[in-house]
Scaffold this active site. Structure first.
Site, short mmCIF file in Angstrom:
data_model
loop_
_atom_site.label_atom_id
_atom_site.label_comp_id
_atom_site.label_asym_id
_atom_site.label_seq_id
_atom_site.Cartn_x
_atom_site.Cartn_y
_atom_site.Cartn_z
N CYS A 130 36.84 46.93 42.32
CA CYS A 130 35.57 47.39 41.73
C CYS A 130 34.58 46.64 41.15
O CYS A 130 34.85 45.86 40.47
CB CYS A 130 35.95 48.90 40.91
SG CYS A 130 37.30 49.67 41.59
N LYS B 250 37.69 40.09 47.02
CA LYS B 250 37.57 39.18 46.16
C LYS B 250 37.99 38.70 44.86
O LYS B 250 38.97 37.99 44.37
CB LYS B 250 35.62 38.73 46.16
CG LYS B 250 35.51 37.26 45.69
CD LYS B 250 36.44 36.58 46.53
CE LYS B 250 35.77 34.74 46.80
NZ LYS B 250 36.51 34.21 47.17
N ARG C 66 32.99 41.08 47.18
CA ARG C 66 34.68 42.27 45.43
C ARG C 66 35.34 42.56 46.34
O ARG C 66 36.52 42.82 45.86
CB ARG C 66 34.52 42.46 44.63
CG ARG C 66 32.89 41.73 43.31
CD ARG C 66 32.81 42.29 42.21
NE ARG C 66 34.06 42.88 41.40
CZ ARG C 66 34.06 42.56 40.00
NH1 ARG C 66 33.50 41.28 40.34
NH2 ARG C 66 34.68 42.89 38.80
N LYS D 93 44.21 32.20 56.05
CA LYS D 93 42.86 32.09 55.95
C LYS D 93 42.57 33.50 57.51
O LYS D 93 42.18 34.07 57.97
CB LYS D 93 42.12 31.14 56.43
CG LYS D 93 42.00 30.15 55.22
CD LYS D 93 41.02 30.91 54.68
CE LYS D 93 41.59 31.64 53.58
NZ LYS D 93 41.66 31.14 52.27
N TRP E 50 37.05 49.99 44.76
CA TRP E 50 38.20 49.62 45.78
C TRP E 50 39.70 50.34 45.77
O TRP E 50 40.55 50.44 44.43
CB TRP E 50 38.79 48.14 45.49
CG TRP E 50 40.51 47.26 46.33
CD1 TRP E 50 39.42 47.05 47.91
CD2 TRP E 50 41.20 47.02 45.96
NE1 TRP E 50 40.82 46.60 48.02
CE2 TRP E 50 41.55 46.25 47.01
CE3 TRP E 50 41.55 47.57 45.05
CZ2 TRP E 50 42.75 46.35 46.79
CZ3 TRP E 50 43.03 46.80 45.14
CH2 TRP E 50 43.95 45.68 46.28
N GLU F 23 48.56 27.59 53.99
CA GLU F 23 46.84 28.26 53.43
C GLU F 23 46.22 28.40 54.19
O GLU F 23 45.44 29.65 54.58
CB GLU F 23 46.17 26.78 52.69
CG GLU F 23 44.48 27.54 52.50
CD GLU F 23 43.86 28.59 51.84
OE1 GLU F 23 45.06 29.18 50.88
OE2 GLU F 23 43.02 28.62 51.23
N HIS G 110 66.23 27.02 61.24
CA HIS G 110 66.81 27.60 59.83
C HIS G 110 66.75 29.50 60.26
O HIS G 110 66.45 30.18 60.06
CB HIS G 110 66.46 26.93 58.76
CG HIS G 110 67.55 25.75 59.10
ND1 HIS G 110 68.97 26.14 58.87
CD2 HIS G 110 66.47 24.93 58.17
CE1 HIS G 110 68.84 25.02 58.70
NE2 HIS G 110 67.79 23.71 58.20
N GLU H 252 43.63 37.08 56.90
CA GLU H 252 43.20 37.71 56.05
C GLU H 252 41.64 38.08 56.91
O GLU H 252 41.37 39.27 56.76
CB GLU H 252 42.29 37.02 54.89
CG GLU H 252 43.83 36.45 54.00
CD GLU H 252 43.04 35.85 52.69
OE1 GLU H 252 42.52 36.13 51.26
OE2 GLU H 252 42.04 34.63 52.93
N ASN I 180 36.67 50.37 36.21
CA ASN I 180 37.61 49.41 37.63
C ASN I 180 38.40 48.89 36.32
O ASN I 180 38.61 49.22 35.59
CB ASN I 180 36.34 47.98 37.07
CG ASN I 180 37.21 47.04 37.09
OD1 ASN I 180 38.13 47.00 38.35
ND2 ASN I 180 36.50 45.64 37.65
N GLY I 181 40.07 49.01 37.52
CA GLY I 181 40.85 49.06 36.58
C GLY I 181 42.14 49.85 36.79
O GLY I 181 42.00 51.19 37.87
C1 G6P Z 1 42.43 37.29 45.73
C2 G6P Z 1 41.38 37.11 46.83
C3 G6P Z 1 41.89 35.68 46.92
C4 G6P Z 1 42.21 34.53 45.56
C5 G6P Z 1 43.24 35.29 44.95
C6 G6P Z 1 43.19 34.58 43.46
O1 G6P Z 1 43.11 38.19 46.67
O2 G6P Z 1 41.49 37.54 48.08
O3 G6P Z 1 40.94 34.77 47.89
O4 G6P Z 1 42.72 33.18 46.38
O5 G6P Z 1 42.47 36.53 44.57
O6 G6P Z 1 41.84 35.21 42.96
P1 G6P Z 1 41.16 34.20 41.82
O7 G6P Z 1 39.85 34.33 41.25
O8 G6P Z 1 42.62 33.61 40.20
O9 G6P Z 1 41.11 32.32 42.48
#
Ligand code: G6P
Length: 609
Positions: A2, A604, A27, A485, A74, A481, A504, A488, A98-99
């Site tokens: 949010c 985000k 976000r 990506k 959100w 990673e 395994h 996501e 937000n929260g």
């Molecule tokens: C969310 C974002 C990710 C990020 C993670 C940790 O899931 O979508 O891209 O890696 O939070 O965020 P931070 O700001 O703590 O690195």
């Protein structure tokens, strides 16, 4: 997650609030709304979907008003729809939040018993109802907010207006960020500085449990017990340009291409020809770091993967035992903390609820100290850490993190070298590692030149449902990673395994429909990886191999492609190899037509648990 923007001004604020919400779109959210006060009345507009959909509704029937609150939601409690979108209203009160309010069910039941009728499924609406009740019993808006937040359990940042007090917005924070923007003859509240940068760069970062009372001419901040407190005004270094997309099609693409500069900025004035410069962790840091005997790294998402790379580095070069754990697990586990252990929190935003809570939890567990590796100087994680090393990536807008990751690796490489030198790494090897690190920006720049070949590879993946990523050693977190990506932003199911684990279990999945993407290190593990790749070939799997230019790898025939990369040396190779994997995910997503910068369901900055 949010986003909140609020304003008390002399001009009509709805257009300002909409600009602020657009700056918060990165976000992640699924509905948007705003409410404006005009001559004792509250006008509200809300819509499921993007800010522009809410904006069209507003433009079809605009309303004036110089005080207002706005929100991108959100969904947590209740589906994304108009009824659940914020602002929520009760009587004279409108509120955005937000929260998560953890005791909302009990509060809601009490309010219902007193005859209150709810119009949404959200936890937020109880706050509007409580503030309204307190105002009806005679309290002013600020006192009513203070009385309400004392009844709440959970996390919140809120902005509230009441038609009984035109010209005033009251905000409060606990466990979620909120800041005040100081303009000329106008004041603002926002979830982050980006939301306000179009109107002011003068920012007051609220502390935990602060309550801010703003009008167009005044800002007053109170603690939870109602006492006035002083907070300083900072000049934000953000510029509106830094968040423009420029010639790039998406923020993610722009941010991938910003990596050479972002990494160079992160290394600047921190490493020279003779090694890592002193005091980059502060003067106190130098002394504290001499006492480190082990490291616990805590993070989420991409930042967690950076921590996994650092484990390989710190154990090999600084000979320190390292454990890496996702913050949401760590905070609820009774971790054993040997003497002399440094707690390292890695976070791009510095506001991730789990990481922040884990760091607070670490305080009672007897660590030597806490180090924050973070991209946002005024964030909660940075403010609460003993030592800090800032990444200098600049604002990252794309939800899928890219330049934050490589700059975190640059910062973690500096930490590794600092500790390795103290702990007696052989001088020749130390200088070799430092030289490699100084070349990281250039090596990343070279890797970016592979984009045309990566686009060709992306064609192999667009119609696939699944993909398997393999890596060995320090390239295993890189495989993790790369798979994160891809899933996501392209919504292709992807998993990553250490290549030695293939037999395994995951080998059972390999057939002609399962592309296997391997990150091949150029080192002692290369031969091992080659055997793993043979296992894939023998089952008809399609291989996409990212290999160091010097690695000897045979051709994979019709069902495989090898892309050559100059990894720039064993130490920095994880950062360099990440780049083509980012480009691969990006181009697969573009070809599949997904919402690259704001993938579905993701946020985000995850400021709720
Ligand atoms: C969310 C974002 C990710 C990020 C993670 C940790 O899931 O979508 O891209 O890696 O939070 O965020 P931070 O700001 O703590 O690195």
């Amino acid at each position: 997650m949010c986003g909140i923007v609020a304003a008390a001004a002399q001009r009509d604020v709805a257009p300002l609030l909409i600009v602020g919400l657009k700056a918060l779109e990165y976000r992640g959210y699924d509905s948007a709304g705003l409410a404006v006060l005009d001559r004792g009345e509250i006008h509200r507009v809300r819509a499921k979907g993007k800010v522009r959909e809410m904006e069209s509704l507003y433009l079809a029937d605009p309303f004036p008003g110089s005080t207002g609150i706005a929100h991108t939601r959100w969904a947590t409690h209740g589906v994304p729809n108009e009824a659940n979108a914020h602002p929520h209203m009760a009587g004279s009160v409108a509120l955005v939040h937000n929260g998560i309010i953890e005791n909302y069910a009990a509060l809601r039941a009490d309010l219902q018993a007193r005859g209150h009728e709810f119009t949404s499924e959200t936890d937020t609406e109880v706050m509007a109802a409580l503030i309204n009740e307190h105002m009806e019993s005679g309290l002013g808006l600020r006192e009513a907010v203070l009385a309400t937040v004392r009844e709440l359990e959970g996390a919140y940042a809120i902005a509230v207006v009441s038609s009984k007090e035109p010209g005033r917005v009251v905000g409060a924070r606990h466990g979620a960020p909120l800041l005040v923007g100081v303009g000329i003859g106008e004041h603002f509240l926002g979830s982050d500085a980006q939301a306000l940068i179009q109107v002011t760069n003068k920012i007051i970062y609220l502390d935990e449990d602060d309550v801010a009372d703003i009008t167009r001419d005044s800002v007053a901040i109170y603690s939870l017990d109602g006492e006035r407190v002083q907070r300083s005004v900072h000049e934000s270094e953000l510029s509106a340009d830094a968040v423009e997309r420029g010639e790039f099609r998406h923020y993610m693409q722009k941010e991938i291409f910003e990596q050479p500069n972002a990494v160079a900025a992160t290394l600047e004035a921190r490493i020279g020809p003779h090694g890592v410069l002193p005091s980059i962790f502060g003067v106190d840091g130098d002394e504290l770091l001499t006492r480190v005997r082990g490291v616990h790294i805590i993070a989420c998402g991409t930042s967690y993967h950076a921590g996994l790379v650092a484990k390989y580095w710190l154990e090999e070069h600084a000979r320190l035992p390292v454990s890496v754990e996702v913050a949401s697990e760590y905070r609820y586990r009774e971790a054993v903390v040997p003497d002399g252990t440094l707690f390292v929190a890695i976070s791009q935003s510095g506001e991730t609820a789990d990481t922040l809570a884990a760091m607070r939890e670490s305080r009672r567990r007897g660590y030597l100290g806490t180090l924050a590796i973070c991209n946002v100087p005024e964030s909660s994680v940075v403010r609460e850490a003993d030592l800090k090393l800032m990444t200098r990536a600049g604002p990252e807008i794309g939800v899928a993190s890219t330049k934050a990751f490589t700059t975190q690796l640059a910062a973690l490489a500096l930490l590794t070298l600092h500790l390795a030198q103290q702990r007696g790494l052989e001088r020749g090897r130390y200088i070799d590692l430092c030289t490699q690190l100084q070349h990281m920006p250039r090596a990343i720049e070279n890797a970016l030149k592979l984009e045309p070949q990566v686009i060709a590879l992306a064609e192999h993946l667009i119609h696939r449902q699944h993909a398997l990523f393999l890596g060995r050693g320090v390239q295993y977190p890189v495989a993790l990673e790369g798979s994160l990506k891809l899933k996501e932003i392209s919504y292709i199911h992807a998993e990553a395994y250490p290549a030695g684990e293939l037999k395994h279990g995951p080998l059972a999945l390999v057939d002609e429909d399962m592309p296997v993407i391997a990150v091949a290190p150029n080192g002692p593990l290369l031969d091992k990886l080659k055997s793993n790749l043979q296992e894939v070939r023998a089952r008809g799997g399609e291989l996409l191999v990212f290999a160091d230019g010097e690695a000897s790898l045979e051709n994979h025939g019709a069902r495989g492609v090898t892309l050559r990369i100059n990894g720039g040396g064993d130490f920095i190779a994880p950062a360099v190899f990440t780049v083509p994997l980012q480009l691969l995910a990006y181009h697969v997503a573009v070809l599949r037509g997904t919402d690259v910068d704001q993938p579905r369901n993701l946020a985000k900055s995850v400021t709720v648990e």
